[in-house]
Design a protein around this motif. Structure first.
Motif, PDB file in Angstrom:
ATOM      1  N   VAL A  53      -1.895  55.857 -56.747  1.00 53.75           N
ATOM      2  CA  VAL A  53      -0.533  55.858 -57.560  1.00 53.75           C
ATOM      3  C   VAL A  53       0.674  55.705 -56.678  1.00 53.75           C
ATOM      4  CG1 VAL A  53       0.824  57.750 -58.810  1.00 53.75           C
ATOM      5  CG2 VAL A  53      -1.588  57.858 -58.693  1.00 53.75           C
ATOM      6  N   ALA A  54       1.440  55.016 -57.302  1.00 57.11           N
ATOM      7  CA  ALA A  54       2.928  54.700 -56.433  1.00 57.11           C
ATOM      8  C   ALA A  54       3.852  55.489 -57.190  1.00 57.11           C
ATOM      9  CB  ALA A  54       3.295  52.897 -56.562  1.00 57.11           C
ATOM     10  N   VAL A  55       4.591  56.427 -56.316  1.00 54.46           N
ATOM     11  CA  VAL A  55       5.627  56.837 -56.902  1.00 54.46           C
ATOM     12  C   VAL A  55       7.040  56.053 -56.481  1.00 54.46           C
ATOM     13  CG1 VAL A  55       7.200  59.278 -56.713  1.00 54.46           C
ATOM     14  CG2 VAL A  55       4.604  59.114 -56.509  1.00 54.46           C
ATOM     15  N   LEU A  56       7.620  55.789 -57.618  1.00 54.83           N
ATOM     16  CA  LEU A  56       8.826  54.997 -57.353  1.00 54.83           C
ATOM     17  C   LEU A  56      10.245  55.378 -57.676  1.00 54.83           C
ATOM     18  CD1 LEU A  56       7.238  51.390 -58.476  1.00 54.83           C
ATOM     19  CD2 LEU A  56       7.324  52.306 -56.313  1.00 54.83           C
ATOM     20  N   ASP A  57      11.112  55.182 -56.831  1.00 55.55           N
ATOM     21  CA  ASP A  57      12.596  55.645 -57.185  1.00 55.55           C
ATOM     22  C   ASP A  57      12.999  54.346 -58.084  1.00 55.55           C
ATOM     23  OD1 ASP A  57      15.296  56.659 -57.463  1.00 55.55           O
ATOM     24  OD2 ASP A  57      15.697  56.168 -55.504  1.00 55.55           O
ATOM     25  N   VAL A  58      13.591  54.954 -59.142  1.00 57.08           N
ATOM     26  CA  VAL A  58      14.101  53.835 -60.295  1.00 57.08           C
ATOM     27  C   VAL A  58      15.138  52.839 -59.664  1.00 57.08           C
ATOM     28  CG1 VAL A  58      15.441  53.477 -62.356  1.00 57.08           C
ATOM     29  CG2 VAL A  58      13.370  55.064 -62.311  1.00 57.08           C
ATOM     30  N   SER A  59      16.096  53.422 -58.789  1.00 55.82           N
ATOM     31  CA  SER A  59      17.037  52.827 -57.996  1.00 55.82           C
ATOM     32  C   SER A  59      16.977  52.714 -56.683  1.00 55.82           C
ATOM     33  CB  SER A  59      18.558  53.233 -58.483  1.00 55.82           C
ATOM     34  OG  SER A  59      18.517  53.668 -59.990  1.00 55.82           O
ATOM     35  N   MET A  60      16.573  51.429 -56.167  1.00 55.72           N
ATOM     36  CA  MET A  60      16.323  50.992 -54.825  1.00 55.72           C
ATOM     37  C   MET A  60      17.036  49.890 -54.368  1.00 55.72           C
ATOM     38  SD  MET A  60      12.515  52.325 -54.132  1.00 55.72           S
ATOM     39  CE  MET A  60      11.743  51.434 -55.444  1.00 55.72           C
ATOM     40  N   PRO A  61      17.320  49.656 -53.155  1.00 53.36           N
ATOM     41  CA  PRO A  61      18.074  48.231 -52.949  1.00 53.36           C
ATOM     42  C   PRO A  61      17.121  47.223 -52.755  1.00 53.36           C
ATOM     43  CG  PRO A  61      17.493  49.636 -50.798  1.00 53.36           C
ATOM     44  CD  PRO A  61      17.243  50.739 -52.121  1.00 53.36           C
ATOM     45  N   ASP A  62      17.373  46.006 -53.279  1.00 58.46           N
ATOM     46  CA  ASP A  62      16.723  44.780 -52.941  1.00 58.46           C
ATOM     47  C   ASP A  62      15.807  44.442 -54.075  1.00 58.46           C
ATOM     48  OD1 ASP A  62      14.016  45.025 -51.976  1.00 58.46           O
ATOM     49  OD2 ASP A  62      14.769  45.647 -50.125  1.00 58.46           O
ATOM     50  N   MET A  63      15.173  45.709 -54.738  1.00 56.82           N
ATOM     51  CA  MET A  63      14.312  45.428 -55.815  1.00 56.82           C
ATOM     52  C   MET A  63      14.129  46.892 -56.538  1.00 56.82           C
ATOM     53  SD  MET A  63      10.386  44.472 -56.333  1.00 56.82           S
ATOM     54  CE  MET A  63      10.582  42.641 -55.933  1.00 56.82           C
ATOM     55  N   GLY A  64      14.579  46.879 -57.627  1.00 56.64           N
ATOM     56  CA  GLY A  64      14.495  48.268 -58.403  1.00 56.64           C
ATOM     57  C   GLY A  64      13.360  48.693 -58.783  1.00 56.64           C
ATOM     58  N   GLY A  65      13.132  49.918 -59.132  1.00 57.59           N
ATOM     59  CA  GLY A  65      11.946  50.561 -59.674  1.00 57.59           C
ATOM     60  C   GLY A  65      10.980  49.793 -60.761  1.00 57.59           C
ATOM     61  N   ALA A  66      11.824  49.160 -61.882  1.00 59.33           N
ATOM     62  CA  ALA A  66      11.209  48.431 -62.677  1.00 59.33           C
ATOM     63  C   ALA A  66      10.646  47.235 -62.250  1.00 59.33           C
ATOM     64  CB  ALA A  66      11.998  48.187 -63.933  1.00 59.33           C
ATOM     65  N   ASP A  67      11.471  46.496 -61.551  1.00 62.94           N
ATOM     66  CA  ASP A  67      10.847  45.218 -60.830  1.00 62.94           C
ATOM     67  C   ASP A  67       9.678  45.518 -59.939  1.00 62.94           C
ATOM     68  OD1 ASP A  67      12.687  43.663 -62.382  1.00 62.94           O
ATOM     69  OD2 ASP A  67      14.012  43.625 -60.594  1.00 62.94           O
ATOM     70  N   ALA A  68       9.670  46.384 -59.323  1.00 63.78           N
ATOM     71  CA  ALA A  68       8.365  46.810 -58.345  1.00 63.78           C
ATOM     72  C   ALA A  68       7.403  47.136 -59.032  1.00 63.78           C
ATOM     73  CB  ALA A  68       9.092  47.901 -57.454  1.00 63.78           C
ATOM     74  N   ALA A  69       7.736  48.043 -60.220  1.00 69.58           N
ATOM     75  CA  ALA A  69       6.647  48.382 -61.012  1.00 69.58           C
ATOM     76  C   ALA A  69       5.687  47.414 -61.390  1.00 69.58           C
ATOM     77  CB  ALA A  69       6.960  49.366 -62.063  1.00 69.58           C
ATOM     78  N   GLU A  70       6.391  46.137 -62.226  1.00 70.62           N
ATOM     79  CA  GLU A  70       5.971  45.201 -62.834  1.00 70.62           C
ATOM     80  C   GLU A  70       5.096  44.351 -61.745  1.00 70.62           C
ATOM     81  OE1 GLU A  70       9.438  43.070 -64.579  1.00 70.62           O
ATOM     82  OE2 GLU A  70       9.125  43.843 -66.369  1.00 70.62           O
ATOM     83  N   ALA A  71       5.679  44.156 -60.534  1.00 64.89           N
ATOM     84  CA  ALA A  71       4.917  43.477 -59.542  1.00 64.89           C
ATOM     85  C   ALA A  71       3.628  44.070 -59.107  1.00 64.89           C
ATOM     86  CB  ALA A  71       5.922  43.083 -58.318  1.00 64.89           C
ATOM     87  N   ILE A  72       3.739  45.375 -59.053  1.00 61.97           N
ATOM     88  CA  ILE A  72       2.621  46.354 -58.240  1.00 61.97           C
ATOM     89  C   ILE A  72       1.441  46.322 -59.352  1.00 61.97           C
ATOM     90  CG2 ILE A  72       1.706  48.533 -57.906  1.00 61.97           C
ATOM     91  CD1 ILE A  72       4.578  49.002 -56.495  1.00 61.97           C
TER      92      ILE A  72
END
Length: 227
Positions: A53-72
């Motif tokens: 499981v990856a717990v991701l903050d929605v608002s993060m620097p250089d790549m937001g949570g949504a983009d990170a979620a998609e990539a993961i």
């Protein structure tokens, strides 16, 4: 005890991140395999460590949570994503679920809620912060034109047991918990669930929640067995 859930935690606020890590590590069935402060770091660590499981903050620097979620999710299909955010806004929620998140947790209610969300996500379930029920999610759910739900006049009738099972699932209960609640076997619950999903043309627990919201099953004054 079986193997622990392996978690990646990504939040750019170090103090909050440390607190959440301590909470997660206090659970006997969970462990943190990495803590990062940005979305890009989260993607890199996920590739390397393959967390459950990856717990991701929605608002993060250089790549937001949504983009990170998609990539993961694109590269680590087994890794589930829990969105952690201060945003009680349907736009953010829609974006995260479309990006592949399985759970949406508000930071103001993080704690037991986060642990529940992690466990739900790890088993393939969908979890939405209880404080976001009501009008906000009803607006998110009731978009028939998007093909998410059958139109009101064409909703098939469910057998009483099928409806009971779906209601309890929409309220966040697992198949095992539903079986215990209704005095049924897990196999029977799965059969009712499968039949109801087929009748309603639903595919996932997220679809069940949307349907439940549109039907008014999740009003705060109701309990799961009320109609």
């Amino acid at each position: 005890m079986g193997e622990k859930l392996r978690l990646l935690l990504a939040d750019d606020h170090a103090i909050l991140r440390e607190g959440l890590a301590a909470l997660i590590e206090s659970q006997p069935d969970m462990e943190i395999v990495a803590q990062v402060g940005s979305g890009r770091e989260a993607v890199e660590k996920a590739k390397l460590l393959h967390p459950d499981v990856a717990v991701l903050d929605v608002s993060m620097p250089d790549m937001g949570g949504a983009d990170a979620a998609e990539a993961i999710r694109r590269e680590q299909h087994h890794t589930r994503v829990v969105a952690l955010t201060r945003h009680a806004d349907r736009g953010y929620m829609q974006r995260m679920f479309r990006a592949g998140a399985s759970a949406y947790v508000l930071k103001r209610s993080a704690g037991d809620a986060l642990i529940s969300a992690i466990r739900a996500a790890a088993t393939g379930d969908t979890w939405i912060d209880p404080s976001l029920s009501g009008q906000l999610l009803s607006r998110l759910a009731g978009q028939d034109e998007a093909g998410l739900l059958p139109s009101a006049g064409s909703i098939p009738n469910l057998a009483d047991r099928e409806e009971q099972v779906l209601k309890l699932i929409a309220w966040g209960q697992s198949n095992k918990e539903v079986a215990t609640e209704l005095g049924l076997s897990i196999k029977t619950v799965e059969s009712y669930k499968s039949t109801a999903l087929r009748k309603l043309n639903l595919r996932s627990r997220t679809d069940i929640v949307r349907h439940a919201l549109a039907r008014g099953w999740l009003k705060e004054e109701q309990t799961p067995d009320e109609g």
